[in-house]
Design an enzyme around this catalytic site. Structure first.
Site, PDB file in Angstrom:
ATOM      1  CG  HIS A 162     -38.560  44.020 112.090  1.00 44.99           C
ATOM      2  ND1 HIS A 162     -37.788  43.346 112.787  1.00 44.99           N
ATOM      3  CD2 HIS A 162     -39.084  43.062 110.886  1.00 44.99           C
ATOM      4  CE1 HIS A 162     -37.249  42.341 112.219  1.00 44.99           C
ATOM      5  NE2 HIS A 162     -38.404  42.492 110.760  1.00 44.99           N
ATOM      6  CB  CYS A 249     -36.088  40.809 117.445  1.00 43.74           C
ATOM      7  SG  CYS A 249     -34.871  41.801 118.379  1.00 43.74           S
TER       8      CYS A 249
HETATM    9  C1  CIR Z   1     -31.673  40.863 110.573  1.00 46.85           C
HETATM   10  O1  CIR Z   1     -32.222  41.733 110.047  1.00 46.85           O
HETATM   11  O2  CIR Z   1     -32.995  40.325 110.425  1.00 46.85           O
HETATM   12  C2  CIR Z   1     -31.669  40.730 112.356  1.00 46.85           C
HETATM   13  N1  CIR Z   1     -29.933  41.575 111.915  1.00 46.85           N
HETATM   14  C3  CIR Z   1     -33.049  41.493 113.136  1.00 46.85           C
HETATM   15  C4  CIR Z   1     -33.871  41.461 113.530  1.00 46.85           C
HETATM   16  C5  CIR Z   1     -34.629  41.802 114.410  1.00 46.85           C
HETATM   17  N2  CIR Z   1     -35.792  41.950 114.926  1.00 46.85           N
HETATM   18  C6  CIR Z   1     -36.897  42.220 115.318  1.00 46.85           C
HETATM   19  O3  CIR Z   1     -37.096  42.715 115.820  1.00 46.85           O
HETATM   20  N3  CIR Z   1     -38.436  41.409 115.195  1.00 46.85           N
END
Ligand code: CIR
Length: 254
Positions: A162, A249
């Site tokens: 991201h 996140c």
């Molecule tokens: C994913 O791949 O969607 C999750 N394992 C990790 C999401 C991390 N989200 C973020 O940094 N906002």
């Protein structure tokens, strides 16, 4: 970066099946739970009232609540995550947000957007165009944001997950950035602190009410922030890192 509340979700046992691009092994749910408790404590110490939601075992990535919604003051945009396996997390978040009286906006197919791609700076949003956020999602989000008085700017994310995997705001005018975004023209108005190449993960910090939460184990980044006279608190989020997650996140802040 004044915040008064946050929403977080306790990680479930299914976190060990979360999406991951890495090879450092799957997250250990028991250690993750302890790290999450310390994270919630740190949000509370920073003065935020935290609503802690229960685990959603059917959704291994649901602890990463930031990807499901973006708060625009009195409204909230319900995201449409780029990963198919995460789309069901949004309905659960929508139900939990109802109690808070936000006006709800939604991203519709074929648009996709993850909250991890959305960086707010005052009345502006920088939106990563990434593996997870597509042009249609960006355009829908921009139209919604404009109706609520915010401007948006798209930022290509050439690697990693991201936009916020590579950048965060540490004070009103300063961004902490990974080398990959050090020369990004969208950020030309900001002073930039560039983390060393081997500490790229530390570019995902969380500045809250005068304290910068950062991941443990990144001494050069800690020093960069301290030299700026920022007050730093280190937190171990190693189990979430195994699933490509970081400090931002794990909560929605407003
Ligand atoms: C994913 O791949 O969607 C999750 N394992 C990790 C999401 C991390 N989200 C973020 O940094 N906002």
């Amino acid at each position: 970066m004044e915040f008064f509340a946050a929403i977080a979700r306790t990680p479930g046992k299914s976190l060990c099946r979360a999406l991951s691009s890495g090879e450092s092994g799957s997250p250990d749910p028991v250690r993750a739970r302890a790290q999450h408790v310390a994270y919630v404590d740190a949000l509370e110490e920073a003065g935020l009232a935290v609503t802690l939601l229960p685990p959603l075992e059917a959704f291994p990535d649901s602890v990463f609540v930031e990807d499901t919604a973006v708060v625009l003051d009195e409204a909230v945009v319900l995201c449409r995550p780029g990963a198919q396996s995460r789309r069901g997390e949004v309905g659960a978040m929508q139900r939990d947000l109802r109690a808070l009286d936000f006006e709800m906006e939604v991203i519709r197919p074929p648009g996709t957007i993850d909250g991890g791609d959305v960086l707010r700076v005052g009345r502006r949003f920088f939106v990563g165009l990434s593996k997870r956020t597509n042009q249609a999602g960006f355009e829908q989000f921009s139209a919604i944001a404009a109706r609520h008085g915010f401007s948006t700017l798209g930022v290509p994310v050439a690697a990693g997950l991201h936009l916020k995997s590579h950048v965060c705001l540490v004070d009103r005018r300063t961004l902490l950035v990974a080398p990959i975004l050090a020369d990004e023209p969208a950020f030309a108005d900001f002073s930039r602190l560039v983390v060393p190449e081997n500490e790229g993960y530390a570019a995902n910090c969380l500045a809250l009410n005068g304290v910068v939460l950062m991941p443990t184990g990144f001494p050069a980044t800690a020093e960069l922030l301290q030299r700026r006279e920022l007050s730093v608190k280190e937190l171990d989020v190693g189990e979430f890192r195994r699933a490509d997650g970081g400090l931002s996140c794990l909560s929605l802040r407003f």
